[in-house]
Write an enzyme that holds these catalytic residues in place. Structure first.
Site, PDB file in Angstrom:
ATOM      1  CE1 TYR A  23      -3.517   2.675   0.740  1.00 40.77           C
ATOM      2  CE2 TYR A  23      -2.291   3.188   2.740  1.00 40.77           C
ATOM      3  CZ  TYR A  23      -3.289   3.498   1.837  1.00 40.77           C
ATOM      4  OH  TYR A  23      -4.062   4.618   2.019  1.00 40.77           O
ATOM      5  CG  ASP A 126       5.846   3.617   1.036  1.00 37.79           C
ATOM      6  OD1 ASP A 126       6.080   4.178   2.132  1.00 37.79           O
ATOM      7  OD2 ASP A 126       4.712   3.506   0.561  1.00 37.79           O
ATOM      8  CE  LYS A 154       1.561   4.513   8.344  1.00 40.41           C
ATOM      9  NZ  LYS A 154       0.285   5.194   8.184  1.00 40.41           N
TER      10      LYS A 154
HETATM   11  C1  LIG Z   1       3.765   1.938   3.441  1.00 40.61           C
HETATM   12  C2  LIG Z   1       2.783   3.073   3.360  1.00 40.61           C
HETATM   13  N1  LIG Z   1       2.924   3.983   2.410  1.00 40.61           N
HETATM   14  C3  LIG Z   1       2.092   5.030   2.298  1.00 40.61           C
HETATM   15  C4  LIG Z   1       1.051   5.181   3.179  1.00 40.61           C
HETATM   16  C5  LIG Z   1       0.124   6.337   3.013  1.00 40.61           C
HETATM   17  O1  LIG Z   1       0.529   7.419   3.675  1.00 40.61           O
HETATM   18  P1  LIG Z   1      -0.396   8.731   3.598  1.00 40.61           P
HETATM   19  O2  LIG Z   1      -1.737   8.327   4.067  1.00 40.61           O
HETATM   20  O3  LIG Z   1       0.309   9.671   4.496  1.00 40.61           O
HETATM   21  O4  LIG Z   1      -0.380   9.150   2.174  1.00 40.61           O
HETATM   22  C6  LIG Z   1       0.854   4.264   4.200  1.00 40.61           C
HETATM   23  C7  LIG Z   1      -0.258   4.446   5.157  1.00 40.61           C
HETATM   24  O5  LIG Z   1      -0.604   3.618   5.944  1.00 40.61           O
HETATM   25  C8  LIG Z   1       1.733   3.171   4.282  1.00 40.61           C
HETATM   26  O6  LIG Z   1       1.572   2.220   5.217  1.00 40.61           O
END
Ligand SMILES: Cc1ncc(COP(=O)(O)O)c(C=O)c1O
Length: 316
Positions: A23, A126, A154
């Protein structure tokens, strides 16, 4: 979303690879075959289908996204060899933080680095979940691999709403007024930036990573023991600051499809028993357990006692 635009602007290419079960946020381009996708819609492993996770995504976007199984070097190499001239980026959660913390096999991330270098593809880590959590230098430090672009959020703000993109200078310098746009109402928001600044200072001066590793290891070991004693086949995946629990199988999963073979219903039943007793994991087993620096040794001990009671109750 911004990392993808930078990668496209840098390479003048439009397609990208991501891995099933990963994700990368709510942007349209990434909402295919995430951990929330309908497992029945993923297609065959050899020829995966991009399974949209929500209504409202234009069909045409499908042509830009290639989903592959995680940890499959052969499929990755075949795909890149055939399509490299259209590939702007490969997006990777170095540990699958949205699928129980599935680990990369030794050599997998290294191979991606090698192929990205060979074919001029932007390697994007990511690190929204791994960043400032599995090491101060995130997955890059943990695995000893440098990506071309890295996304953070986060743990970086410790609850405050902040995100960041970092990367190699020549790739980042693609962002230029009049050339490649980046910005938004909350870009460089002062309150969130101050929170991140304070968080990073604490990470540098206090033994945060060491502590969450130690406490997380105690939890992983304790949970493993409770499940073994209860006779439940299981694997505790991931690393101590973010680990997952897969039930119903004792085969370590190396990709999302393998994780789906686990017993999600039993996990949910145990979670509900935990919540009744004051311990609150996410009820969805795809979401790892994230360690908090505020948890004491007594908290870990209590959590394990509650876990033991909850497993017994869920089995009844
Ligand atoms: C690995 C990863 N990337 C991106 C995101 C999305 O981040 P945002 O909601 O700040 O765009 C998340 C959200 O849980 C995530 O777990």
């Amino acid at each position: 979303m911004h990392a993808l635009r930078i990668a496209r602007a840098y390479t003048a290419r439009e397609q990208f690879i991501k891995f099933e079960g990963q994700y990368h946020g709510m942007a349209d381009y990434f909402m295919f075959s995430t951990a929330s996708a309908n497992p029945g819609a993923l297609g065959s492993r050899r020829n995966p289908i991009n399974a949209p996770v929500t209504s409202g995504i234009p069909k045409a976007l499908n042509q830009y996204v290639i989903n592959l199984p995680f940890n499959d070097i052969e499929r990755l190499e075949e795909t890149i060899t055939a399509k490299w001239h259209d590939l702007a980026a490969i997006f990777i959660e170095p540990i699958m933080g949205n699928a129980a913390g599935i680990m990369p096999k030794p050599g997998f991330l290294e191979k991606i680095r090698e192929l990205c270098d060979k074919y001029g593809i932007v390697m994007v880590f990511d690190e929204v979940k791994t960043g400032f959590r599995i090491a101060n230098g995130g997955a890059q430090e943990f695995f000893g691999i440098q990506a071309d672009l890295v996304t953070f959020a986060k743990a970086m703000g410790n609850g405050f709403p902040i995100a960041a993109i970092a990367g190699k200078e020549d790739v980042m310098m693609t962002v230029q007024p009049g050339a490649m746009a980046h910005g938004g109402t909350y870009s460089a928001n002062v309150v969130a930036t101050a929170a991140a600044d304070a968080t990073l200072e604490i990470l540098e001066t206090e033994p945060v990573i060491e502590t969450i590793n130690q406490r997380g290891r105690a939890l992983m070991t304790g949970i493993d023991e409770v499940l073994t004693e209860a006779g439940i086949p299981h694997v505790v995946t991931g690393v101590p600051p973010m680990f997952g629990i897969m039930l119903g199988s004792d085969q370590e999963p190396y990709e999302f499809r393998e994780y789906l073979e686990g017993d999600g219903e039993l996990y949910e039943a145990i979670s509900m028993e935990l919540i009744k007793r004051g311990v609150q994991p996410d009820g969805d087993g795809r979401e790892p357990w994230f360690l908090c620096y505020a948890l004491s040794e007594e908290d870990i001990h209590e959590t394990l006692n509650v876990f033991n009671d909850s497993v017994k109750a869920a089995k009844e």
